[in-house]
Design a protein around this motif. Structure first.
Motif, PDB file in Angstrom:
ATOM      1  N   ASN A  50       0.814  -1.217   0.000  1.00  0.00           N
ATOM      2  CA  ASN A  50       0.000   0.000   0.000  1.00  0.00           C
ATOM      3  C   ASN A  50       0.848   1.268   0.000  1.00  0.00           C
ATOM      4  O   ASN A  50       0.365   2.339  -0.364  1.00  0.00           O
ATOM      5  N   GLY A  51       2.103   1.153   0.414  1.00  0.00           N
ATOM      6  CA  GLY A  51       2.972   2.317   0.509  1.00  0.00           C
ATOM      7  C   GLY A  51       2.942   2.952   1.884  1.00  0.00           C
ATOM      8  O   GLY A  51       1.976   2.792   2.638  1.00  0.00           O
ATOM      9  N   ASP A  52       3.993   3.663   2.220  1.00  0.00           N
ATOM     10  CA  ASP A  52       4.102   4.336   3.517  1.00  0.00           C
ATOM     11  C   ASP A  52       2.972   5.354   3.675  1.00  0.00           C
ATOM     12  O   ASP A  52       2.844   6.275   2.853  1.00  0.00           O
ATOM     13  N   PRO A  53       2.128   5.209   4.708  1.00  0.00           N
ATOM     14  CA  PRO A  53       0.994   6.124   4.896  1.00  0.00           C
ATOM     15  C   PRO A  53       1.408   7.595   4.994  1.00  0.00           C
ATOM     16  O   PRO A  53       0.574   8.484   4.775  1.00  0.00           O
ATOM     17  N   ARG A  54       2.675   7.883   5.314  1.00  0.00           N
ATOM     18  CA  ARG A  54       3.122   9.273   5.414  1.00  0.00           C
ATOM     19  C   ARG A  54       3.394   9.876   4.040  1.00  0.00           C
ATOM     20  O   ARG A  54       3.515  11.090   3.903  1.00  0.00           O
ATOM     21  N   ASN A  55       3.475   9.015   3.028  1.00  0.00           N
ATOM     22  CA  ASN A  55       3.743   9.470   1.662  1.00  0.00           C
ATOM     23  C   ASN A  55       2.423   9.714   0.932  1.00  0.00           C
ATOM     24  O   ASN A  55       1.505   8.890   0.985  1.00  0.00           O
ATOM     25  N   SER A  56       2.328  10.825   0.247  1.00  0.00           N
ATOM     26  CA  SER A  56       1.067  11.178  -0.427  1.00  0.00           C
ATOM     27  C   SER A  56       0.690  10.193  -1.536  1.00  0.00           C
ATOM     28  O   SER A  56      -0.451  10.176  -1.979  1.00  0.00           O
TER      29      SER A  56
ATOM     30  N   TYR B 132      -2.696   7.042   2.553  1.00  0.00           N
ATOM     31  CA  TYR B 132      -2.402   8.432   2.913  1.00  0.00           C
ATOM     32  C   TYR B 132      -3.690   9.145   3.326  1.00  0.00           C
ATOM     33  O   TYR B 132      -4.725   9.056   2.650  1.00  0.00           O
ATOM     34  N   ILE B 133      -3.624   9.845   4.460  1.00  0.00           N
ATOM     35  CA  ILE B 133      -4.794  10.571   4.966  1.00  0.00           C
ATOM     36  C   ILE B 133      -4.666  12.033   4.584  1.00  0.00           C
ATOM     37  O   ILE B 133      -3.910  12.799   5.189  1.00  0.00           O
ATOM     38  N   HIS B 134      -5.416  12.406   3.567  1.00  0.00           N
ATOM     39  CA  HIS B 134      -5.471  13.812   3.141  1.00  0.00           C
ATOM     40  C   HIS B 134      -6.489  14.523   4.020  1.00  0.00           C
ATOM     41  O   HIS B 134      -7.534  13.969   4.355  1.00  0.00           O
ATOM     42  N   PRO B 135      -6.210  15.756   4.431  1.00  0.00           N
ATOM     43  CA  PRO B 135      -7.151  16.439   5.344  1.00  0.00           C
ATOM     44  C   PRO B 135      -8.525  16.686   4.742  1.00  0.00           C
ATOM     45  O   PRO B 135      -9.505  16.846   5.484  1.00  0.00           O
ATOM     46  N   PHE B 136      -8.632  16.709   3.420  1.00  0.00           N
ATOM     47  CA  PHE B 136      -9.928  17.034   2.807  1.00  0.00           C
ATOM     48  C   PHE B 136     -10.430  15.966   1.821  1.00  0.00           C
ATOM     49  O   PHE B 136     -11.631  15.874   1.580  1.00  0.00           O
ATOM     50  N   GLN B 137      -9.514  15.205   1.260  1.00  0.00           N
ATOM     51  CA  GLN B 137      -9.906  14.229   0.247  1.00  0.00           C
ATOM     52  C   GLN B 137      -9.716  12.809   0.765  1.00  0.00           C
ATOM     53  O   GLN B 137      -8.597  12.395   1.025  1.00  0.00           O
ATOM     54  N   PRO B 138     -10.791  12.038   0.953  1.00  0.00           N
ATOM     55  CA  PRO B 138     -10.649  10.680   1.482  1.00  0.00           C
ATOM     56  C   PRO B 138      -9.940   9.767   0.483  1.00  0.00           C
ATOM     57  O   PRO B 138     -10.085   9.927  -0.733  1.00  0.00           O
ATOM     58  N   ASN B 139      -9.165   8.840   1.017  1.00  0.00           N
ATOM     59  CA  ASN B 139      -8.518   7.873   0.131  1.00  0.00           C
ATOM     60  C   ASN B 139      -9.535   6.805  -0.313  1.00  0.00           C
ATOM     61  O   ASN B 139     -10.687   6.794   0.125  1.00  0.00           O
ATOM     62  N   GLU B 140      -9.087   5.886  -1.178  1.00  0.00           N
ATOM     63  CA  GLU B 140     -10.014   4.905  -1.735  1.00  0.00           C
ATOM     64  C   GLU B 140     -10.533   3.932  -0.675  1.00  0.00           C
ATOM     65  O   GLU B 140     -11.665   3.445  -0.767  1.00  0.00           O
ATOM     66  N   TYR B 141      -9.719   3.630   0.319  1.00  0.00           N
ATOM     67  CA  TYR B 141     -10.187   2.760   1.394  1.00  0.00           C
ATOM     68  C   TYR B 141     -11.390   3.377   2.094  1.00  0.00           C
ATOM     69  O   TYR B 141     -12.401   2.706   2.357  1.00  0.00           O
TER      70      TYR B 141
END
Length: 552
Positions: A314-320, A325-334
């Motif tokens: 899935n990749g390092d969650p700290r990497n965009s 990755y948790i974007h403050p405004f845009q939810p990820n696919e999960y």
């Protein structure tokens, strides 16, 4: 609802959408031609429905041998949604081998929408041949709404002393039952199999809906005809009789109901003619078909469980660029997939408490790999309060994990199956389990997963798998029984098709609520199929209310 939950729901455009009714479609064709001028065609029609820009096979008719004007007994039953354009394509094949349409001659197709058929009730269109030219073959599609009379009738017919129509052997009889409509037209309801070389045939027991048989009118006339099958398609007429469902009901208590099979031509010409045989109804059984809403209104709860892939791919969650990755405004696919499915399921769970698990990560405190850990790290109580609680637990656990591997999902299926197995012993329709698995890659324990799914198919349980990201999910399709029967490594087949797999990327730019509709579309039938197969009836609402514990 939090901002990120609202954003996920908004980006998928979730709204309530329910099936208005079910529609039954019947087909007839006229003027079917064979590409081989020296033989007659063996036509079969395949029904396809457009889904997310692709044509998907829904069902197909039987093959009628050596016939240019087939009337099919197969009935297609479709959910009708007023708010959707449901595009259909009827493909006509000449089945010249036993390998089905894949090795058959494609004769052409007709495209229309379900709305067009329903609005006209009888839709007649010319076949478009390969290349786009209009052919001489005509397809007529008849629609009926399936409402109110959704009980099924189980009938067992036999006959004795039928006329012999063959010189060197005995007749090969089959029976056709037609419903006489209000406008005096006749609609084929059922065609039995052919019993070869037998004047005293016993046909296989079959089921038809009460709506198909008589449109709910127990006195409606049914025209029944017995034929002697011939390989050239020119079947010999043996005789006929008229019946009604009211008469057939006489066989409910174990008595036989009999009709003389009459040939009007013989009756006129032969002085001592009595009949061309006797047709016997040995059994008539009414099967009450309960609906999904019957079970839900009777108190059946949907127990929704989430399992999330935390493998290193899935990749390092700290990497965009990470899928986590948790974007403050845009939810990820999960999050989008979780919200899309969870928001629907939570309406059928009274306590709104959802277990959430992860797999494929090293977890504290000893950072050993786990494939069924609680996302809230509370192994004694993995439940989260609502979908919002699952979202918060997911976000909170990411910094505490080490994404690792491999991608094993059998342990989480077995964990939920253990809970579902406890429900089996109650012999009541009170809890049905849905497991949503969100994963970014092809699973590495396929053999164990197949075994777990086969065992789970005996339980009140359905599994939804959503593929996240751009991986090749080709091998995952085998878990979805739509392309064939899933078997365990030992060869044991699933009892029911309980798995639905879809890649999330197919829904990135899809219509509102497309993902939720796609993955949940089969669940109501899976619920009903399970409880009907077990003979478990829904509680009536009054029984459910009286048995519910009430708090202070």
């Amino acid at each position: 609802m939090s901002d990120i939950l609202e954003s996920a729901a908004g980006s998928l455009g979730l709204f309530s959408s329910s099936c208005l009714t079910k529609v039954e479609l019947r087909l007839t064709c006229k003027g079917v031609s064979d590409r081989d001028a020296l033989s007659r065609p063996d036509p079969c029609v395949v029904l396809n429905m457009q889904s997310h820009g692709r044509w998907m096979e829904v069902d197909r008719t039987e093959v009628i041998r050596s016939c240019v004007n087939p009337t099919y007994s197969k009935v297609f039953t479709l959910d009708f949604y007023f708010e959707e354009v449901q595009r259909l394509r009827f493909e006509l094949f000449d089945i010249n081998s036993h390998n089905g349409p894949k090795e058959a001659d494609f004769l052409g197709s007709v495209e229309c929408t379900l709305g067009q058929i329903v609005s006209q009730r009888n839709l007649t269109k010319a076949l478009l041949r390969p290349g786009g030219t209009v052919g001489k073959t005509i397809i007529t599609i008849t629609a009926e709404e399936l409402t109110g009379n959704d009980d099924y009738i189980e009938l067992s017919f036999s006959a004795r002393k039928l006329d012999d129509k063959d010189f060197f052997s005995k007749s090969d009889p089959f029976l056709e039952i037609y419903r006489v409509n209000d406008d005096a037209t006749m609609q084929l309801v059922y065609r039995t199999e052919t019993v070869m070389n037998n004047l005293n045939p016993v046909w296989k027991t079959f089921k038809v809906s009460l709506n198909s048989l008589c449109s709910g009118d127990h006195d409606r006339k049914l025209q029944c005809t017995v034929w002697d099958w011939d390989s050239n398609g020119k079947h010999d007429y043996i005789g006929e009789f008229e019946a009604s469902f009211k008469e057939m009901r006489g066989a409910i208590d174990g008595r036989q109901v009999q009709w003389p099979c009459m040939n009007p031509k013989y009756r006129t010409k032969k002085k001592n003619y009595k009949n061309s045989g006797i047709v016997i109804l040995n059994q008539c059984k009414i099967i009450k078909m309960h609906s999904f809403l019957d079970y839900i209104m009777g108190g059946c709860q949907i127990q929704f469980t989430v399992a999330i892939d935390f493998t290193a791919s899935n990749g390092d969650p700290r990497n965009s660029c990470s899928l986590h990755y948790i974007h403050p405004f845009q939810p990820n696919e999960y999050l989008k997939a979780l919200v899309a499915v969870g928001e629907i399921c939570q309406d059928y769970d009274s306590d709104k408490m959802f277990p959430a698990f992860g797999f494929g990560a090293r977890i504290p405190p000893d950072f050993k790999v786990s494939h069924d850990f609680a996302v809230n790290f509370n192994k004694d109580n993995p439940e989260c309060a609502g979908i919002q609680g699952v979202v918060e637990a997911y976000q909170a656990c990411l910094p505490k994990l080490q994404l690792y591997g491999p991608t094993n999902i059998a342990p989480i299926i077995q964990k939920v199956a253990k809970s579902a197995s406890q429900e089996v012993h109650t012999k009541e329709a009170m809890q049905y389990f849905i497991l949503l698995i969100l994963t970014d890659g092809v699973i590495t324990d396929m053999a164990d997963t197949r075994e777990a799914i086969v065992q789970a198919s005996y339980l009140p349980m359905s599994i939804i798998i959503v593929g996240i990201g751009n991986a090749d999910f080709g091998d995952m399709q085998m878990l979805d029984g739509d392309d064939g029967i899933l078997r365990s490594p030992k060869g044991e087949p699933v009892l029911r098709d309980i798995v639905q797999f879809v890649p999330f990327r197919n829904f990135k730019h899809a219509s509102p609520a497309a993902l939720a509709k796609s993955v949940l579309a089969e669940v109501p039938n899976q619920v009903v199929d399970y409880y009907n197969s077990k003979g478990i009836k829904p509680k009536v609402p009054s029984e459910y209310q009286s048995s519910r514990p009430f708090g202070p």
